[in-house]
Design a protein around this motif. Structure first.
Motif, PDB file in Angstrom:
ATOM      1  N   ALA A  38      -7.620   2.654  14.587  1.00 42.41           N
ATOM      2  CA  ALA A  38      -7.045   3.975  14.317  1.00 42.41           C
ATOM      3  C   ALA A  38      -7.001   4.799  15.598  1.00 42.41           C
ATOM      4  N   SER A  39      -6.033   5.709  15.644  1.00 47.84           N
ATOM      5  CA  SER A  39      -5.833   6.515  16.847  1.00 47.84           C
ATOM      6  C   SER A  39      -6.800   7.688  16.941  1.00 47.84           C
ATOM      7  N   GLU A  40      -7.581   7.927  15.868  1.00 43.54           N
ATOM      8  CA  GLU A  40      -8.574   8.982  15.904  1.00 43.54           C
ATOM      9  C   GLU A  40      -9.819   8.537  15.172  1.00 43.54           C
ATOM     10  N   SER A  41     -10.843   9.345  15.247  1.00 41.10           N
ATOM     11  CA  SER A  41     -12.112   8.983  14.636  1.00 41.10           C
ATOM     12  C   SER A  41     -11.953   8.739  13.143  1.00 41.10           C
ATOM     13  N   ILE A  42     -12.410   7.567  12.698  1.00 40.62           N
ATOM     14  CA  ILE A  42     -12.280   7.257  11.274  1.00 40.62           C
ATOM     15  C   ILE A  42     -13.308   8.024  10.440  1.00 40.62           C
ATOM     16  N   ILE A  43     -14.234   8.672  11.105  1.00 43.50           N
ATOM     17  CA  ILE A  43     -15.177   9.536  10.380  1.00 43.50           C
ATOM     18  C   ILE A  43     -14.417  10.662   9.683  1.00 43.50           C
ATOM     19  N   ASN A  44     -13.297  11.059  10.283  1.00 40.62           N
ATOM     20  CA  ASN A  44     -12.485  12.143   9.724  1.00 40.62           C
ATOM     21  C   ASN A  44     -11.467  11.666   8.691  1.00 40.62           C
ATOM     22  N   ILE A  45     -11.424  10.367   8.476  1.00 40.60           N
ATOM     23  CA  ILE A  45     -10.453   9.793   7.538  1.00 40.60           C
ATOM     24  C   ILE A  45     -11.135   9.579   6.198  1.00 40.60           C
ATOM     25  N   ASN A  46     -10.500  10.060   5.134  1.00 41.77           N
ATOM     26  CA  ASN A  46     -11.114  10.036   3.808  1.00 41.77           C
ATOM     27  C   ASN A  46     -11.325   8.612   3.288  1.00 41.77           C
ATOM     28  N   ALA A  47     -10.330   7.776   3.496  1.00 46.78           N
ATOM     29  CA  ALA A  47     -10.433   6.401   3.015  1.00 46.78           C
ATOM     30  C   ALA A  47      -9.508   5.520   3.837  1.00 46.78           C
ATOM     31  N   MET A  48      -9.916   4.280   3.988  1.00 52.24           N
ATOM     32  CA  MET A  48      -9.075   3.292   4.662  1.00 52.24           C
ATOM     33  C   MET A  48      -9.049   2.033   3.811  1.00 52.24           C
ATOM     34  N   GLY A  49      -8.032   1.231   4.030  1.00 55.36           N
ATOM     35  CA  GLY A  49      -7.951   0.040   3.215  1.00 55.36           C
ATOM     36  C   GLY A  49      -6.922  -0.950   3.723  1.00 55.36           C
ATOM     37  N   TRP A  50      -6.863  -2.046   3.019  1.00 52.64           N
ATOM     38  CA  TRP A  50      -5.903  -3.097   3.302  1.00 52.64           C
ATOM     39  C   TRP A  50      -5.076  -3.369   2.049  1.00 52.64           C
ATOM     40  N   TYR A  51      -3.792  -3.495   2.251  1.00 53.79           N
ATOM     41  CA  TYR A  51      -2.862  -3.887   1.213  1.00 53.79           C
ATOM     42  C   TYR A  51      -2.103  -5.107   1.709  1.00 53.79           C
ATOM     43  N   ARG A  52      -1.460  -5.818   0.803  1.00 48.85           N
ATOM     44  CA  ARG A  52      -0.665  -6.966   1.210  1.00 48.85           C
ATOM     45  C   ARG A  52       0.608  -7.053   0.375  1.00 48.85           C
ATOM     46  N   GLN A  53       1.595  -7.673   0.985  1.00 48.83           N
ATOM     47  CA  GLN A  53       2.868  -7.861   0.295  1.00 48.83           C
ATOM     48  C   GLN A  53       3.395  -9.254   0.588  1.00 48.83           C
ATOM     49  N   ALA A  54       3.505 -10.036  -0.472  1.00 50.66           N
ATOM     50  CA  ALA A  54       4.058 -11.385  -0.364  1.00 50.66           C
ATOM     51  C   ALA A  54       5.565 -11.313  -0.597  1.00 50.66           C
ATOM     52  N   THR A 107     -10.488  -1.387  -0.273  1.00 56.47           N
ATOM     53  CA  THR A 107     -10.565  -0.045   0.296  1.00 56.47           C
ATOM     54  C   THR A 107     -12.015   0.306   0.588  1.00 56.47           C
ATOM     55  N   ILE A 108     -12.183   1.254   1.497  1.00 56.18           N
ATOM     56  CA  ILE A 108     -13.511   1.759   1.823  1.00 56.18           C
ATOM     57  C   ILE A 108     -13.382   3.253   2.101  1.00 56.18           C
ATOM     58  N   THR A 109     -14.279   4.032   1.515  1.00 56.77           N
ATOM     59  CA  THR A 109     -14.231   5.472   1.710  1.00 56.77           C
ATOM     60  C   THR A 109     -15.111   5.870   2.896  1.00 56.77           C
ATOM     61  N   SER A 110     -15.001   7.131   3.279  1.00 58.08           N
ATOM     62  CA  SER A 110     -15.827   7.632   4.372  1.00 58.08           C
ATOM     63  C   SER A 110     -17.309   7.587   4.022  1.00 58.08           C
ATOM     64  N   ALA A 111     -17.612   7.538   2.719  1.00 55.93           N
ATOM     65  CA  ALA A 111     -19.012   7.433   2.260  1.00 55.93           C
ATOM     66  C   ALA A 111     -19.480   5.990   2.221  1.00 55.93           C
ATOM     67  N   GLY A 112     -18.567   5.053   2.488  1.00 59.48           N
ATOM     68  CA  GLY A 112     -18.949   3.643   2.503  1.00 59.48           C
ATOM     69  C   GLY A 112     -18.761   2.922   1.183  1.00 59.48           C
ATOM     70  N   CYS A 171      -2.599  -2.171   7.009  1.00 58.21           N
ATOM     71  CA  CYS A 171      -3.711  -1.230   7.047  1.00 58.21           C
ATOM     72  C   CYS A 171      -3.231   0.116   6.518  1.00 58.21           C
ATOM     73  N   HIS A 172      -4.098   0.802   5.808  1.00 55.27           N
ATOM     74  CA  HIS A 172      -3.744   2.083   5.189  1.00 55.27           C
ATOM     75  C   HIS A 172      -4.860   3.088   5.424  1.00 55.27           C
ATOM     76  N   ALA A 173      -4.483   4.334   5.643  1.00 56.13           N
ATOM     77  CA  ALA A 173      -5.468   5.398   5.815  1.00 56.13           C
ATOM     78  C   ALA A 173      -4.996   6.645   5.076  1.00 56.13           C
ATOM     79  N   VAL A 174      -5.950   7.391   4.577  1.00 59.34           N
ATOM     80  CA  VAL A 174      -5.640   8.646   3.886  1.00 59.34           C
ATOM     81  C   VAL A 174      -6.378   9.783   4.576  1.00 59.34           C
ATOM     82  N   ARG A 175      -5.601  10.714   5.139  1.00 61.63           N
ATOM     83  CA  ARG A 175      -6.148  11.946   5.700  1.00 61.63           C
ATOM     84  C   ARG A 175      -5.074  13.007   5.507  1.00 61.63           C
ATOM     85  N   PHE A 176      -5.194  13.740   4.434  1.00 64.10           N
ATOM     86  CA  PHE A 176      -4.204  14.731   3.987  1.00 64.10           C
ATOM     87  C   PHE A 176      -2.920  14.070   3.488  1.00 64.10           C
TER      88      PHE A 176
END
Length: 114
Positions: free
Chosen positions: A24-40, A50-55, A95-100
């Motif tokens: 990620a281009s910025e601190s992932i501590i500030n990102i609410n959730a990150m995850g992986w998706y796939r498309q066949a 997925t993994i949240t900022s709380a782990g 890869c997916h991230a949610v921040r706003f």
């Protein structure tokens, strides 16, 4: 604006392992959730893990016990360790991230041969 860059995809035989990385281009501590998706090919994009900022983690039933999502806050990176790979795991992994709002990486191809 969060930029995500995936790496680690490739061709592997069934039963093998791969580890995907998403920087990620910025601190992932500030990102609410990150995850992986796939498309066949011919299928809709689906959640892998997925993994949240709380782990807190969440996995698709088809990968539970085989895939592990983790983060390295110092490296601003989220990983997806994929073990016991199956041909049906073949897809482009995003890869997916949610921040706003949602952010997506460009995707990395994973191909599992039988």
């Amino acid at each position: 604006q969060v930029q995500l860059v995936e790496s680690g995809g490739g061709l592997v035989q069934a039963g093998g392992s791969l580890k995907l990385s998403c920087a990620a281009s910025e601190s992932i501590i500030n990102i609410n959730a990150m995850g992986w998706y796939r498309q066949a090919p011919g299928k809709q994009r689906e959640l892998v893990a997925t993994i949240t900022s709380a782990g807190n983690t969440n996995y698709a039933g088809s990968v539970k016990g085989r895939f592990t999502i983790s983060t390295d806050n110092a490296e601003n990176t989220v990983y997806l360790q994929m073990n016991s790979l199956k041909p049906e795991d073949t897809a482009v992994y995003y890869c997916h991230a949610v921040r706003f709002r949602s952010y997506w990486g460009q995707g990395t191809q994973v191909t599992v041969s039988s």
